[in-house]
Structure formats: structure tokens, C-alpha cells
Scaffold this motif. Structure first.
Motif, PDB file in Angstrom:
ATOM      1  N   UNK A 244       8.816 -32.243 -20.144  1.00 27.75           N
ATOM      2  CA  UNK A 244       9.464 -30.958 -20.297  1.00 27.75           C
ATOM      3  C   UNK A 244       9.948 -30.741 -21.776  1.00 27.75           C
ATOM      4  N   UNK A 245       9.926 -29.532 -22.336  1.00 31.16           N
ATOM      5  CA  UNK A 245      10.207 -29.156 -23.616  1.00 31.16           C
ATOM      6  C   UNK A 245      11.483 -28.107 -23.585  1.00 31.16           C
ATOM      7  N   UNK A 246      12.379 -28.075 -24.076  1.00 31.79           N
ATOM      8  CA  UNK A 246      13.549 -26.754 -24.443  1.00 31.79           C
ATOM      9  C   UNK A 246      13.964 -26.785 -25.671  1.00 31.79           C
ATOM     10  N   UNK A 247      14.379 -25.787 -26.110  1.00 31.70           N
ATOM     11  CA  UNK A 247      14.905 -25.501 -27.298  1.00 31.70           C
ATOM     12  C   UNK A 247      16.137 -24.497 -27.035  1.00 31.70           C
ATOM     13  N   UNK A 248      17.209 -24.788 -27.990  1.00 28.82           N
ATOM     14  CA  UNK A 248      18.503 -24.074 -28.101  1.00 28.82           C
ATOM     15  C   UNK A 248      18.189 -22.825 -29.097  1.00 28.82           C
ATOM     16  N   UNK A 280      19.016 -29.196 -15.109  1.00 26.59           N
ATOM     17  CA  UNK A 280      18.466 -28.649 -13.844  1.00 26.59           C
ATOM     18  C   UNK A 280      16.856 -28.522 -14.412  1.00 26.59           C
ATOM     19  N   UNK A 281      16.335 -28.606 -15.589  1.00 33.04           N
ATOM     20  CA  UNK A 281      15.047 -28.506 -16.095  1.00 33.04           C
ATOM     21  C   UNK A 281      14.435 -30.019 -15.820  1.00 33.04           C
ATOM     22  N   UNK A 282      15.152 -31.050 -16.209  1.00 29.83           N
ATOM     23  CA  UNK A 282      14.568 -32.405 -16.120  1.00 29.83           C
ATOM     24  C   UNK A 282      14.778 -33.058 -14.915  1.00 29.83           C
ATOM     25  N   UNK A 283      15.714 -32.511 -14.148  1.00 27.61           N
ATOM     26  CA  UNK A 283      16.184 -33.283 -12.896  1.00 27.61           C
ATOM     27  C   UNK A 283      15.381 -33.117 -11.648  1.00 27.61           C
ATOM     28  N   UNK A 284      15.834 -33.757 -10.542  1.00 27.50           N
ATOM     29  CA  UNK A 284      15.192 -33.616  -9.503  1.00 27.50           C
ATOM     30  C   UNK A 284      15.316 -32.163  -8.865  1.00 27.50           C
TER      31      UNK A 284
END
Length: 385
Positions: A244-248, A280-284
Motif C-alpha cells: 500500500x502507498x499513501x500520501x499526505x 483503514x488502508x493497511x489493516x484488516x
């Protein structure tokens, strides 16, 4: 070297380097593969020179003296997710700290960003680090100035571990000003490096270690990044590893957020604004949902539809009679009268000599506004007439 070790094992690869001659079948495989064929003669020469200067026994003794340990693939503490790197997987890692590397990385997030962080970026990184740590997620970063430092400090304020992956030996404090931070991380988490004791950082080592940061974690969050930020290198590794990749997002006028905005615009990264978004993005799936943001709850939100219609029809200045209010609200007179009585009891309206008008400062008590009773839990009195 990774492909050589994968094909012949550590001992077989070491023997070929010592002889200064690679197996012909391996050379043929490299030559027939896609992409540019490396200069094997130069590679062998470099490997041989490094081998002659290596002193592994001294490295192990020095590491043990300083409290570090060397783990390799197959050890119980080795994180299996590093195997996703394929031939780029590290041959071993020096680990310094009281935590278990494999266990700590089971629920982990990498927070990376610019060394020249803005106050906004440092604040966000610290908030994310603290929020993730308080929720039991390990924060992984690189121990550098700026975003890395803020992320580690935020994580130390929580309950979970934090891991610093260095481009130097685990005993080398770089930057020097983070010496006390590294001591705190050793006490609460881990310092990790591919390099043995005493090795100084170089620019190539910073770029090479980024693959480890991306591989150890479930996902990477880029907090702040300019166009040529090293954090974008870590983001590239995360994408290649299918993490997963996220940005602020940041101010559109900030050069330090251009890289983040580009990742979001190209749909390479998910936009996140809180630690809960990251979890929420990386969790179950279904277990780590972030609550939907909502506006403030007003007392009148608890009213039923008919009572709201009547309340909207009651003037705030001059009074109005029940018939006028019923006409404006679109309801019959009996329903309007019932609603006016309940609204008056709840403090929303008042009766004057000139008729009904809205109360300017309604004093609404919880007991009068809502009662808990079966299926009508939390609904106002006006719904039960």
C-alpha cells in the motif's frame, strides 16, 4: 550478487568470487536475460577487493560487544516479507534493540518524507506516528532529520515499537544530533542496518536501504516530498512490491508537497489525512475502518421530520398563529398544534401575546429532548404524541 547467491548458495558464490571466475552457465544465463548485461569482470574485481578487506570475525565480535545481533534468512527473527525483494533481498541484517524484528513488523507502517521538513510536515508526521503507535502499529522510518525524526518521536509517545533503518552501521549516529533519539529507539524498538559496525553512510547506501523500509512494512506513507526527494524512491519500492502507498496532501504552494500531490494525481498513492485513514488502508478488511467525518451534531438534529417542519415555519421575531404555521409547514392543524406543544416543552418555541415564535436561546435539557425507550431510542418527545 543476489542472483549468484540464489543460484549457488552463499558458499558457492563466495568460492567463485575467491577464484575470480564465474560459472559459465551463470554467465550465459545473465547474457541471455532481458536488459543490459553487467560488466562481470568489473563486478568480480570489486567483489574480490571488498572480500580481501573484509573481517567478518571482527565484525561479529564488535557487534556482540555493542549489543547488536546479526540475523539471516532462516532465523526465527527474520521477517519473511523481505523475501518479496527476490534477488535484492538483504543477505543479513544487523539488529540492535530489545524488540523482535519479525514480530514488530507484523503490523507496521513506514512514514517517510523530506529531510528539510516544514513545520506542517513535522507536525503531521508526529501526529501520524503517535496515532499509529497508540493503535498498536509499529512505525518504520529512516532516522534522518525532518519527517523521519518527527515520525520516530511521535511513535515513542505511543505504546508500540518504532524501527529506524539506517544507511550506516547500527553504532553510528547519523545525523549526530539524533544520538539521544537512537538511544530511545533501542530501548523501545530497533535500529536496523545491512552494514556492520563502524560503516559510515553514503548517498548510494541511503537509496539502497529504502527498499528495506518499504519491504518491512505493510504500507508506506509519504508525508512530505519534493520532486527529487529520496522518499519518492521508497514510494517506488513500495509500488514495485505491491505494498500500500499513501500520501499526505499539503499546501499547493509548498515545494515540499509537490511529490505527494503528484503521487495522488497519478493515482499511485491514496490520499490520507489521519492515522485512522492509514490503518483503514493497511489493516484488516472490515476490522480497521476509519470513522466517517461528520459535522457537529445540533440539538434540532434529533427532532423528527414533522417537528422540524413546524420549527422552520415558526417566525423568530413577530409571533404567528397556529393556522399560519400549519399553512407554512404544509401540515394539518392538529399535527401542528401537537408539535408546537412538544417544541415548547423542549424549549425551541415560546407562546407570546402575538402568537408562537422561535426561542432565541433555547435551553434544551437532555431529559426533555430525548428519552430512551425501545425502538424510539434517542428520538425526541415530539415523535410520541
Amino acid at each position: 550478487m543476489g542472483r549468484l547467491v540464489a543460484a549457488y548458495g552463499p558458499e558457492g558464490a563466495l568460492g567463485q568470487v575467491r577464484r575470480g571466475h564465474l560459472d559459465p552457465s551463470f554467465v550465459e544465463e545473465l547474457s541471455s536475460g532481458k536488459g543490459r548485461t553487467p560488466d562481470l569482470a568489473r563486478l568480480l574485481e570489486g567483489w574480490h577487493a571488498r572480500l580481501m578487506a573484509a573481517d567478518p570475525v571482527t565484525d561479529l565480535i564488535e557487534g556482540h560487544r555493542l549489543g547488536a545481533r546479526l540475523i539471516v534468512p532462516g532465523d526465527l527473527e527474520w521477517p519473511s516479507q523481505l523475501d518479496d525483494l527476490g534477488s535484492a533481498r538483504p543477505f543479513g541484517l544487523w539488529v540492535h534493540g530489545n524488540a523482535d524484528l519479525r514480530f514488530s513488523c507484523l503490523r507496521s507502517v513506514a512514514l517517510v518524507g523530506s529531510r528539510a521538513a516544514t513545520p506542517y510536515g513535522a507536525h503531521v508526521a508526529a501526529e501520524f506516528g503517535a496515532g499509529l503507535s497508540e493503535s498498536g502499529w509499529t512505525v518504520i522510518s529512516g532516522g534522518a532529520y525532518g519527517i523521519d525524526t518527527a515520525a520516530h518521536r511521535g511513535a515513542l509517545a505511543g505504546e508500540a515499537q518504532t524501527i529506524a533503518v539506517l544507511a550506516s552501521g547500527t553504532d553510528v549516529a547519523y545525523p549526530v544530533a539524533n544520538h539521544h533519539l537512537f538511544e530511545a529507539i533501542r530501548a523501545r524498538g530497533l535500529i536496523v542496518s545491512e552494514s556492520p559496525m563502524g560503516v559510515r553512510p553514503t548517498r548510494p547506501r541511503f537509496l539502497v536501504r529504502n527498499r528495506i523500509i518499504a519491504a518491512l512494512s505493510r504500507g508506506t506513507v509519504v508525508v512530505e516530498a519534493a520532486v527529487r526527494s529520496g522518499a519518492l524512491n521508497t514510494a517506488g519500492h513500495a509500488v514495485a512490491l505491491r505494498r500500500h502507498l499513501a500520501a499526505v496532501p499539503g499546501p499547493v504552494t509548498s515545494e515540499n508537497s509537490v511529490g505527494c500531490h503528484r503521487l495522488i494525481r497519478r493515482a499511485e498513492a491514496v490520499c490520507v489525512t489521519s492515522a485512522r485513514d492509514v490503518i483503514e488502508l493497511v489493516g484488516a478488511i472490515g476490522d480497521d475502518l476509519a470513522p466517517e467525518p461528520r459535522g457537529p451534531v445540533l440539538p434540532r438534529d434529533a427532532l423528527d421530520e414533522e417537528s422540524r417542519q413546524v420549527l422552520e415555519a415558526v417566525p423568530s421575531r413577530a409571533g404567528a398563529g397556529p393556522a399560519t404555521i400549519a399553512l407554512d409547514s404544509g401540515l394539518d392543524l392538529a399535527t401542528t398544534l401537537a408539535c408546537l406543544g412538544a417544541l415548547a416543552a423542549a424549549g425551541y418555541v415560546e407562546r407570546t401575546d402575538s402568537g408562537w415564535r422561535a426561542h432565541r436561546h433555547p435551553e434544551v435539557s437532555n431529559n426533555r429532548m430525548t428519552r430512551t425507550n425501545g425502538g424510539d431510542r434517542g428520538r425526541p418527545d415530539p415523535v410520541r404524541r
